[in-house]
Motif scaffolding. Structure first.
Motif, mmCIF file in Angstrom:
data_model
loop_
_atom_site.group_PDB
_atom_site.id
_atom_site.type_symbol
_atom_site.label_atom_id
_atom_site.label_comp_id
_atom_site.label_asym_id
_atom_site.label_seq_id
_atom_site.Cartn_x
_atom_site.Cartn_y
_atom_site.Cartn_z
ATOM 1 N N GLY A 77 -5.790 -1.745 3.614
ATOM 2 C CA GLY A 77 -5.072 -0.500 3.846
ATOM 3 C C GLY A 77 -3.942 -0.334 2.856
ATOM 4 N N GLU A 78 -3.293 0.791 2.971
ATOM 5 C CA GLU A 78 -2.167 1.073 2.095
ATOM 6 C C GLU A 78 -1.035 1.626 2.945
ATOM 7 O OE1 GLU A 78 -1.823 3.186 -2.143
ATOM 8 O OE2 GLU A 78 -2.411 4.581 -0.548
ATOM 9 N N ASP A 79 0.140 1.095 2.765
ATOM 10 C CA ASP A 79 1.318 1.573 3.476
ATOM 11 C C ASP A 79 2.213 2.323 2.501
ATOM 12 O OD1 ASP A 79 0.597 0.360 5.902
ATOM 13 O OD2 ASP A 79 1.503 -1.537 5.299
ATOM 14 N N PHE A 80 2.882 3.324 3.017
ATOM 15 C CA PHE A 80 3.868 4.058 2.228
ATOM 16 C C PHE A 80 5.235 3.575 2.657
ATOM 17 C CE2 PHE A 80 6.845 7.593 1.737
ATOM 18 C CZ PHE A 80 6.695 7.828 0.382
ATOM 19 N N THR A 81 6.071 3.171 1.724
ATOM 20 C CA THR A 81 7.400 2.675 2.057
ATOM 21 C C THR A 81 8.462 3.459 1.311
ATOM 22 O OG1 THR A 81 7.399 1.030 0.294
ATOM 23 C CG2 THR A 81 6.521 0.326 2.420
ATOM 24 N N VAL A 82 9.611 3.551 1.922
ATOM 25 C CA VAL A 82 10.787 4.138 1.283
ATOM 26 C C VAL A 82 11.868 3.071 1.350
ATOM 27 C CG1 VAL A 82 12.531 5.944 1.384
ATOM 28 C CG2 VAL A 82 10.169 6.470 2.019
ATOM 29 N N SER A 83 12.398 2.690 0.204
ATOM 30 C CA SER A 83 13.408 1.635 0.141
ATOM 31 C C SER A 83 14.642 2.149 -0.573
ATOM 32 C CB SER A 83 12.863 0.405 -0.597
ATOM 33 O OG SER A 83 11.692 -0.063 0.026
ATOM 34 N N PRO A 84 15.616 2.632 0.186
ATOM 35 C CA PRO A 84 16.859 3.075 -0.457
ATOM 36 C C PRO A 84 17.564 1.888 -1.103
ATOM 37 C CG PRO A 84 16.710 3.848 1.810
ATOM 38 C CD PRO A 84 15.618 2.855 1.619
ATOM 39 N N PHE A 85 18.230 2.141 -2.219
ATOM 40 C CA PHE A 85 18.971 1.079 -2.893
ATOM 41 C C PHE A 85 20.189 0.698 -2.069
ATOM 42 C CE2 PHE A 85 17.060 3.169 -6.753
ATOM 43 C CZ PHE A 85 16.131 2.162 -6.966
#
Length: 177
Positions: free
Chosen positions: A161-169
């Motif tokens: 599968g593929e996950d979408f991530t958001v990683s703020p600095f």
């Protein structure tokens, strides 16, 4: 009357802001980071408050817990000294009192192994292989290394599968000495 029977279910429309430009995506990621940090602060404050409340109640409960433990030990000592009478010479495992009952229960037997390799060797040498469990299982790591070799085997499927991530600095604070 037929219209009363047909009621419509209403749900609120989704209120999702979809960014339209690269700058708007950057602004959303910044806000995600800000809100995540605020959630962390709120959670830390909650845990600080819970720790204070828990400590206060534990202080109030401690003398009662200590007294219960002391009373229980005293009851056990007296009951052990009078066990034969209380259990009708071993016919029962409980004894009733006007305010409650006491009882003795055997815990289930358990096996503890120290030095498993030495124990296995000893069991093999003594011909006690019936006490050794040989466990066969599919090696999933090997399958992932050679997926083509097992592609035709029924019951094996490989998925990814593929996950979408958001990683703020974020930056860490230097440790204060």
């Amino acid at each position: 009357m037929a219209t009363a029977a047909r009621r419509k279910a209403k749900t609120a429309a989704a209120q999702i802001q979809v960014p339209q430009t690269r700058d708007q995506v950057a602004a959303h990621i910044r806000e995600i980071g800000e809100r995540q940090r605020e959630l962390d602060r709120i959670q830390a404050d909650m845990n600080d408050e819970l720790a204070t409340v828990k400590e206060r109640w534990e202080i109030l409960a401690a003398p009662h817990a200590q007294r219960v433990e002391a009373l229980t030990q005293g009851v056990q000592i007296w009951c052990e000294a009078n066990r034969d009478t209380l259990t009708q010479h071993g016919k029962t495992k409980t004894a009733a009192f006007p305010t409650g009952e006491i009882g003795w229960r055997l815990r289930p037997a358990s096996v503890r192994i120290t030095g498993a390799d030495a124990v296995l060797d000893a069991l093999r040498r003594l011909g006690l292989k019936r006490f050794i469990r040989e466990k066969a299982e599919v090696n999933k790591e090997a399958i992932l290394n050679e997926p083509a070799a097992v592609a035709h085997v029924p019951g094996i499927s490989i998925s990814q599968g593929e996950d979408f991530t958001v990683s703020p600095f974020e930056a860490e604070l230097a440790e204060v000495q």
